[in-house]
Design a protein around this motif. Structure first.
Motif, short mmCIF file in Angstrom:
data_model
loop_
_atom_site.label_atom_id
_atom_site.label_comp_id
_atom_site.label_asym_id
_atom_site.label_seq_id
_atom_site.Cartn_x
_atom_site.Cartn_y
_atom_site.Cartn_z
N LEU A 1 0.84 -1.20 0.00
CA LEU A 1 0.00 0.00 0.00
C LEU A 1 0.87 1.26 0.00
O LEU A 1 0.52 2.28 -0.56
N ASN A 2 2.02 1.14 0.62
CA ASN A 2 2.93 2.27 0.63
C ASN A 2 3.60 2.45 -0.74
O ASN A 2 3.55 3.52 -1.33
N GLN A 3 4.17 1.38 -1.26
CA GLN A 3 4.91 1.45 -2.52
C GLN A 3 4.05 1.91 -3.69
O GLN A 3 4.47 2.70 -4.52
N PHE A 4 2.86 1.34 -3.77
CA PHE A 4 2.08 1.54 -4.99
C PHE A 4 0.93 2.53 -4.81
O PHE A 4 0.34 2.98 -5.78
N PHE A 5 0.56 2.82 -3.58
CA PHE A 5 -0.58 3.71 -3.38
C PHE A 5 -0.20 4.94 -2.57
O PHE A 5 -1.06 5.72 -2.16
N ASN A 6 1.11 5.07 -2.32
CA ASN A 6 1.63 6.26 -1.66
C ASN A 6 1.00 6.59 -0.31
O ASN A 6 0.76 7.75 0.00
N ILE A 7 0.73 5.55 0.45
CA ILE A 7 0.24 5.81 1.80
C ILE A 7 1.42 5.64 2.74
O ILE A 7 2.20 4.70 2.59
N GLU A 8 1.53 6.54 3.69
CA GLU A 8 2.66 6.42 4.63
C GLU A 8 2.55 5.12 5.39
O GLU A 8 1.46 4.75 5.85
N VAL A 9 3.67 4.43 5.53
CA VAL A 9 3.67 3.14 6.21
C VAL A 9 3.02 3.24 7.59
O VAL A 9 2.21 2.40 7.98
N GLY A 10 3.32 4.32 8.29
CA GLY A 10 2.79 4.48 9.64
C GLY A 10 1.28 4.70 9.67
O GLY A 10 0.64 4.57 10.71
N ASN A 11 0.73 5.03 8.54
CA ASN A 11 -0.72 5.26 8.49
C ASN A 11 -1.50 4.02 8.11
O ASN A 11 -2.71 4.09 7.92
N ILE A 12 -0.81 2.92 7.97
CA ILE A 12 -1.50 1.68 7.58
C ILE A 12 -1.49 0.71 8.75
O ILE A 12 -0.42 0.40 9.30
N ILE A 13 -2.67 0.27 9.14
CA ILE A 13 -2.77 -0.67 10.25
C ILE A 13 -3.43 -1.94 9.74
O ILE A 13 -4.51 -1.87 9.14
N VAL A 14 -2.78 -3.05 9.94
CA VAL A 14 -3.35 -4.31 9.46
C VAL A 14 -3.67 -5.21 10.65
O VAL A 14 -2.81 -5.43 11.51
N HIS A 15 -4.91 -5.68 10.67
CA HIS A 15 -5.34 -6.62 11.70
C HIS A 15 -5.50 -8.00 11.07
O HIS A 15 -6.12 -8.12 10.03
N VAL A 16 -4.98 -8.99 11.74
CA VAL A 16 -5.16 -10.35 11.24
C VAL A 16 -5.66 -11.24 12.37
O VAL A 16 -4.94 -11.46 13.35
N PRO A 17 -6.88 -11.72 12.26
CA PRO A 17 -7.34 -12.66 13.28
C PRO A 17 -6.80 -14.05 12.95
O PRO A 17 -5.86 -14.17 12.17
N LEU A 18 -7.37 -15.08 13.50
CA LEU A 18 -6.91 -16.42 13.14
C LEU A 18 -7.29 -16.69 11.69
O LEU A 18 -8.25 -16.14 11.17
N ILE A 19 -6.51 -17.56 11.08
CA ILE A 19 -6.68 -17.83 9.65
C ILE A 19 -7.11 -19.28 9.47
O ILE A 19 -6.61 -20.18 10.14
N GLY A 20 -8.05 -19.48 8.54
CA GLY A 20 -8.56 -20.82 8.29
C GLY A 20 -7.78 -21.57 7.24
O GLY A 20 -8.33 -22.01 6.24
N GLY A 21 -6.49 -21.70 7.48
CA GLY A 21 -5.64 -22.42 6.52
C GLY A 21 -5.11 -21.48 5.46
O GLY A 21 -5.80 -20.55 5.05
N ALA A 22 -3.88 -21.72 5.01
CA ALA A 22 -3.29 -20.79 4.04
C ALA A 22 -2.44 -21.52 3.00
O ALA A 22 -2.60 -21.34 1.82
#
Ligand SMILES: Cc1cc2nc3c(=O)[nH]c(=O)nc-3n(C[C@H](O)[C@H](O)[C@H](O)COP(=O)(O)OP(=O)(O)OC[C@H]3O[C@@H](n4cnc5c(N)ncnc54)[C@H](O)[C@@H]3O)c2cc1C
Ligand code: FES
Ligand code: FES
Lengths: 782, 162, 279
Positions: free
Chosen positions: A232-253
């Motif tokens: 999101l930073n590289q290609f959409f020019n959003i500051e890294v610090g402004n991006i928050i990612v939440h990941v709950p448990l994952i059902g297999g990957a």
């Protein structure tokens, strides 16, 4: 030394996530909702290769509840993890059946779906490149006309402008030409299989919002939250610090959630509706073909030995079907080259690994990252070579097993720490499967045939050279401790393993370790990704480092409380005590939030341990020779299967599957066995029945689980036997290496070897459905 | 006669022993309504096509793919989701036998196992296989699940399942 | 998830169902009967089916019958496949439909829906064809009961608005020796490459097949070949395969060559199971 009653490492501690999962109360990404949430649905390509003449959204806008429609024109740029060659939404042309063309955002998902179905696309068909073989022809239609101009996100990717080669990795070790001439026995064979899929039971899903302050908040089914930030930073020019990612448990990957596809789409969707939260949840059909899958391959291997069976020269050509975009297939191309030989010592090696563009759905990492695929081809060749030499296949493998003192294809020197014990694995697997070289093909009384097949493998984890992890241990007032670490729980049990390491290091009850299951990139330390069997290693080291930090803080506070020096103290059993007289000490709960003197004065404050770990001394591979040190260690193993094959109709059942892995110290024997069995199952399911089927237009004919079948209950081997050789890895936490991917690696090779022996034909193409065996026999009889 | 028009209608569903009002379209599947309106998200949306069993619930005690039922069809039925279980010994058995990895398939397997144990407490291997084949698991390789189901049946013989 | 909206009706009687159909048809609405709904839902969600209204037949008592009535077995069109198997009223039917889809789906899939399926398989028709079943239909012209064979040509041909109420199987057929086999590409759960239901009646084999051609069928010519006592079993099978009513299909489940191979094997197995291999 006294026994440590809090010992946790090496014990089958119950998984800390199991009770909630059994209750059904765990919330996965798609289970989240919010008032005012909007829903996105994709319109996808019905052609595999075509120019987009027009996209008409008029009818779609007429559906009530539609709030926005986004097309490729609104973001005409390319993104990608290694080579930026993929537009999030196709513009100008489509390159695979199922490619995203437009996003509809609506109040309800059914409205979005209704509208997406009304988007009219006018195509001008282009010739379809339907296989790697076709793609490799010099006059093949070009899928990417300007591949040479794409931005390289990682430097060692080598697209060849004017061809369909997305990358080309070379290994040049020794003098192949002379060595080949001196070989007494030679085999050269070709192997292949189509693209397939991960089929994690949980389809991919993401929720994205852009809040008024400009913060982009993402919830996602991802193995790589920090990569989402990067993208999101590289290609959409959003500051890294402004991006928050939440990941709950994952059902297999299984690798399929390691790359970034949905999040940029949902970001564009959210942006189109003024930043409101938008949910994009894939249907199974989209998860199978729109989202990236598992590579296809055509491999040609030539092996040469002297009279005593010692491998002298080897040549490998790997044509990797990466589909329409390189994504992680470019990295897989590299991985396939650097471990191209399998765990065999060969002085003269030549490998050309090509990442080929085709008009197929694109591919990304899959559990094993190039290794199940290359191992299938290598192990089939070893069996055919053994036949040529009239050797026992097991013996041939032992003669050539790689060991400390040898070097890898990239000329990394191997020592007792960075490679496991191949021969020991082979011997143990041989014992467990009941290998009897005098009767490898037995007839049963009812006319069936029982055979066994064996396969050895190795794998190094090619992480980024600066891959890293961090951990924070925060103590509670009751002396228990919270662990924060951005390793993601995908089902592999990583959180339990990390809790065990904390418990062991702090010599405390594991029930006092509270692991934050969800990941939040704002509060958790940076973690490269949860892939490549690297998490036990990277996060494990970080966790131990954090525990050491916490221990020294505990000792410092305790030294004040106990009026002694830190060096005199020991931590264990929820206390800090004097080494010399353990009965004299202080409870952690009394110092966890600092120490309070009897007069009320307080010192030190909360114990917050932090730790980190970064890969060291890894180097990228040289462009012309492949020279380099791409991974920290190799785990090695041997697998075997026993099948019962029916000559009447070519059907078969898998009776037994064996894995012996040298994974270093095993932290939790039960989660390790779980991982192995799951991997074996995945490998067997892939090898026996999984593949996308294409018509001549590149359309996927089996985009549903009804027709893309995976192994069901009752079809698994009657017996899964797993054993570990535990040669400690000096670098690993408690001597552990990675094990997560390994169960899958040798299964295709072992199954194909067993069935080839049973059917008395060379089965060099997957999947091994009865029809394929029947056909191969029929062709041989011609 | 029961009818439901194209506009949304409020109907009553009997879920986990409670009667709940939900507002549905005729086109809404039971899976959607359970997840989106009742917050019963343990029924998973994994294929919506009857192929995987992750959405399994019990309808009058019988395992049913909630993705293959309309909500309106289900109005006078008794629906049980895993949220209606309370630490049943079946759930414990799945935990104890290591039958859970990512957990996405787990509610479906447990409900199916529960129905099997009620209907065929002495199920043989073929019956177990016939029933459990309705559910896909991509993580475990099925061995631990098989052990859990067998152990449930063994312990259940004679007793109650929940 | 079904993207479009439709009206849902669940009538309590045959006449109510007929009436609703007529009313809706007059409004030129696209109306579908709805039974288990599994096909309706799965096809609608991928935009391969559309309806303005559905009429759910599950509320009609006659459609839920499952019992022996005198010398006949009566099966309502809306009875689920599992219920039929569990009832064991007609073991060949029970065994054949037990191989359709998976156990949980079979709690929902009904025999009426399967007989009218848009897929080429419709495996539940096989035992009915060999057992000379009758079907009871209802529609604006009233109710009729006809031989299944009369209206089954590749598929059930009924007039618009007509629906299947019941299936009636003469009890005599339930005592005959029978065999049922289903061969798939790989997994037990899956569409058939070859599915066969057969009985031995008066020492003669009767067999119906699905998965081989574009539609399920029973063929007297094939039966004659299989019953030709002047031929060896291999010759019978070779001959039978030349008598298929149309080309063997070639699709993602299997090539036509392989299907033919499997068909021959399955015929062999069937004859053996019926003890007719050497007769
Ligand atoms: C997971 C899965 C696997 C499957 N595998 C197989 C298989 O191996 N072999 C096979 O044969 N099929 C298979 N099917 C297809 C399945 O048989 C059909 O989905 C099923 O037959 C439809 O039955 P239903 O009762 O749900 O029908 P519905 O969806 O209710 O109806 C199906 C069609 O029949 C019409 N209809 C229903 N009842 C009547 C009636 N009484 N009178 C007139 N028209 C009526 C409907 O209008 C509709 O057009 C599978 C389906 C699923 C979900
Ligand atoms: S979601 Fe219902 S069966 Fe897969
Ligand atoms: S535990 Fe992950 S799908 Fe079964």
């Amino acid at each position: 030394m006294l026994d440590n009653p809090w010992m946790s490492v090496g014990k089958p501690e119950p998984r800390i996530d199991a009770v909630e999962k059994a209750a059904g109360t765990v919330r996965y990404t798609a289970d989240y909702t919010a008032p005012g949430l909007l829903h996105a649905k994709l319109a996808t390509s019905t052609k595999a290769h075509a120019k987009i003449k027009s996209i008409d959204v008029t009818e779609a806008w007429k559906i009530p509840g539609v709030r926005a429609i986004v097309t490729g024109k609104m973001f005409p740029f390319h993104i990608g993890p290694i080579l930026a060659d993929r537009p999030p939404l196709a513009f100008e042309k489509v390159r695979y059946f199922g490619e995203p063309l437009a996003i509809v955002v609506a109040d309800h998902e059914y409205q979005a779906k209704q509208a997406a179905g009304l988007i009219k696309v006018e195509y001008e068909p282009l010739p379809v490149v339907n296989s790697v073989r076709e793609a490799f022809q010099s006059n093949a239609p070009l899928i990417h006309e300007n591949s040479g101009q794409y931005i390289k996100i990682i430097s060692n990717v080598y697209p060849v402008q004017g061809t369909n080669i997305g990358s080309h990795i070379k290994i040049r070790k020794g003098d192949i030409i002379t060595a080949w001439e001196n070989c007494d026995y030679k085999v050269k064979e070709t192997y292949s299989f189509n693209l397939s899929d991960h089929v994690a039971l949980e389809p991919r899903c993401t929720l994205v919002e852009i809040n008024p302050a400009g913060k982009v908040v993402v919830h996602s089914t991802t193995q790589s939250p920090f990569t989402i930030k990067k993208v999101l930073n590289q290609f959409f020019n959003i500051e890294v610090g402004n991006i928050i990612v939440h990941v709950p448990l994952i059902g297999g990957a299984f690798g399929g959630k390691g790359t970034v596809q949905l999040e940029p789409l949902a970001y564009l969707a959210s942006k189109a509706v003024g930043g409101k939260m938008v949910k994009l949840e894939y249907d199974r059909e989209e998860d199978l073909i729109t989202a990236p899958g598992h590579i296809g391959l055509e491999a040609t291997i030539a092996l040469g030995t002297n009279k005593s069976g010692k491998l002298l020269a080897a040549q490998y050509t790997y044509l990797i079907d990466s589909g329409a975009y390189t994504d992680q297939a470019a990295g897989i191309t590299r991985a396939m080259a650097l471990d191209c030989t399998g765990p065999y010592d060969i002085a003269n090696v030549w490998c050309d690994s090509y990442c080929m563009y085709t008009n197929h759905p694109y591919a990304t990492s899959f559990r094993g990252y190039a290794h199940p695929e290359l191992t299938f081809a290598v192990e089939r060749t070893m069996d055919q070579l053994a036949k040529r030499l009239n050797f026992d296949p097991v013996e041939l493998r032992k003669i050539n097993a790689i060991k400390p003192g040898n070097s890898s294809p990239t000329r990394t020197m191997l020592n007792a720490n960075n490679i496991g014990d191949v021969v020991q694995c082979i011997d143990r697997a041989k014992e467990l499967i009941g290998w009897d070289e005098n009767s490898l093909r037995k007839k049963t009384t009812d006319g069936k045939v029982r055979t066994k097949g064996i396969s050895t493998f190795w794998k190094t984890s090619t992480t980024a050279t600066n891959a890293q992890s961090g951990a924070i241990l925060k103590f509670e007032a009751d002396g228990s401790v919270n662990l924060n670490c951005a390793a993601i729980e995908l089902g592999q049990g990583t959180k339990t393993i990390l809790a065990q390491m904390v418990a062991e290091r702090l010599k405390m009850d594991i029930n006092k370790v509270h692991v934050t299951m969800e990941v939040n990139t704002q509060t958790d330390p940076h973690q490269w990704r949860t892939v490549a069997s690297s998490t036990t290693f990277l996060a494990g080291r970080a966790v131990m480092n954090a525990a050491d930090d916490a221990i020294s803080q505990l000792k410092r506070t305790a030294a004040t409380a106990l009026q002694c020096s830190m060096e005199d103290l020991e931590v264990g059993g929820g206390r800090v005590y004097l080494k010399s007289s353990p009965e004299y000490g202080v409870k952690i709960e009394d110092i966890a939030l600092g120490y309070k003197y009897p007069n009320g004065h307080a010192v030190e404050g909360q114990v917050v341990g932090h730790g980190r770990y970064i890969q060291r001394h890894l180097t990228p591979m040289d462009k012309d020779t492949g020279f380099g040190k791409p991974g920290p260690w190799w785990s090695v193993g041997t697998q075997a299967v026993e099948v019962e094959w029916d000559p009447k109709d070519c059907t078969y059942t898998i009776l037994k599957a064996v894995t012996v892995l040298d994974g270093g110290k095993i932290i939790n024997p039960m989660t390790a066995v779980q991982q192995m069995r799951g991997g074996m199952y995945l490998g067997l399911s892939f090898a026996s029945q999984e593949a996308f089927l294409f018509d001549s237009h590149g359309t996927v004919l089996n985009p549903q689980l009804r027709t893309y079948q995976i192994m069901r209950f009752g079809e698994q081997p009657a017996d899964y036997i797993v054993d570990f050789i535990q040669t400690p890895a000096a670098d690993g936490p408690y001597g552990a290496r990675g094990i997560g991917e390994y169960g899958v690696i040798g299964m295709a090779g072992a199954l194909a070897n067993a069935l080839s022996r049973a059917a008395e034909v060379e089965l060099n193409h997957l999947p091994l459905i009865p029809e394929r065996i029947w056909k191969t026999r029929k062709e041989m009889q011609k | 006669m029961i009818t439901n028009g194209t506009s949304k209608t409020v109907v009553k569903l009997h879920v986990n022993g409670e009667t709940r009002d939900v507002m549905i379209r005729s086109a809404d599947t039971l899976l959607q309504t359970l997840r989106e309106q009742l917050g019963l998200t343990a029924a998973k949306r994994a294929c919506q096509n009857g192929d995987c069993g992750a959405c399994t619930v019990l309808v009058n005690g019988e395992p049913t793919h909630s993705c293959l039922s309309l909500s309106i069809e289900s109005v006078d039925q008794h629906i049980t989701t895993i949220e209606g279980f309370n630490n049943s010994f079946i759930q414990q058995e799945f935990v104890d036998k290591w039958a859970i990895q990512c957990g996405f398939c787990t509610p479906g397997f447990i409900l199916n196992c529960y129905a099997l144990a009620n209907k065929h407490p002495n199920a043989d291997d073929a019956t177990i296989e016939e029933w459990m084949q309705s559910n896909l698991c991509r993580c475990t390789g099925y061995q631990e699940i098989k052990e859990a189901v067998k152990s449930v049946l063994q312990k259940h013989a004679g007793g109650s399942v929940s | 998830m079904i993207p479009f909206d439709f009206d849902y009706y669940r009538p309590d009687s045959i006449s109510e169902a007929v009436q609703i159909y007529e009313t809706l048809a007059k409004q030129s609405k696209k109306v579908l009967f709805y039974s288990g709904g599994t096909e309706f839902i799965t096809f609608s969600r991928i935009n391969q089916l559309y309806a303005d209204a559905v009429i759910d037949l599950k509320g009609i008592p006659e459609c839920n019958t499952l019992e022996m009535q005198g010398e006949q077995i009566v099966i309502g069109a809306a009875v689920s496949l599992n219920k039929i198997t569990e009832s064991n009223l007609f073991p060949l039917l029970g065994q054949t439909i037990k191989k359709i889809a998976d156990h949980t789906s079979r709690n929902k899939i009904t025999i009426g829906g399967n007989l009218h399926s848009r897929l080429i398989y419709r495996e539940s028709v096989l035992p009915l064809l060999v057992a000379e079943a009758e079907v009871r239909l209802a529609g604006s012209e009233g109710e009729t009961t006809v031989q299944l064979e009369e209206i089954f040509n590749q598929q059930l041909s009924t007039s618009p608005g007509q629906f299947l109420v019941q299936i009636i199987v003469p009890k005599t057929y339930t005592d005959s020796p029978f065999a049922s086999f289903k061969k798939t590409k790989m997994s037990k759960v899956g569409y058939p490459i070859v599915s066969i239901a057969a009985i031995l009646k008066n020492k003669q084999i009767r067999a119906a097949l699905s998965g081989v051609c574009e539609y399920p069928f029973r063929s007297v010519e094939i039966e004659a070949a299989l019953n030709d006592s002047s031929l060896s079993i291999e010759e019978k099978i070779e001959k039978a395969v030349t008598l298929l009513p149309s080309q063997i299909i070639d699709d993602i489940q299997a090539s036509s060559d392989y299907r033919e191979f499997v068909l021959k094997n399955t015929l062999h197995e069937t004859m053996e199971a019926l003890g007719a291999a050497h007769g």
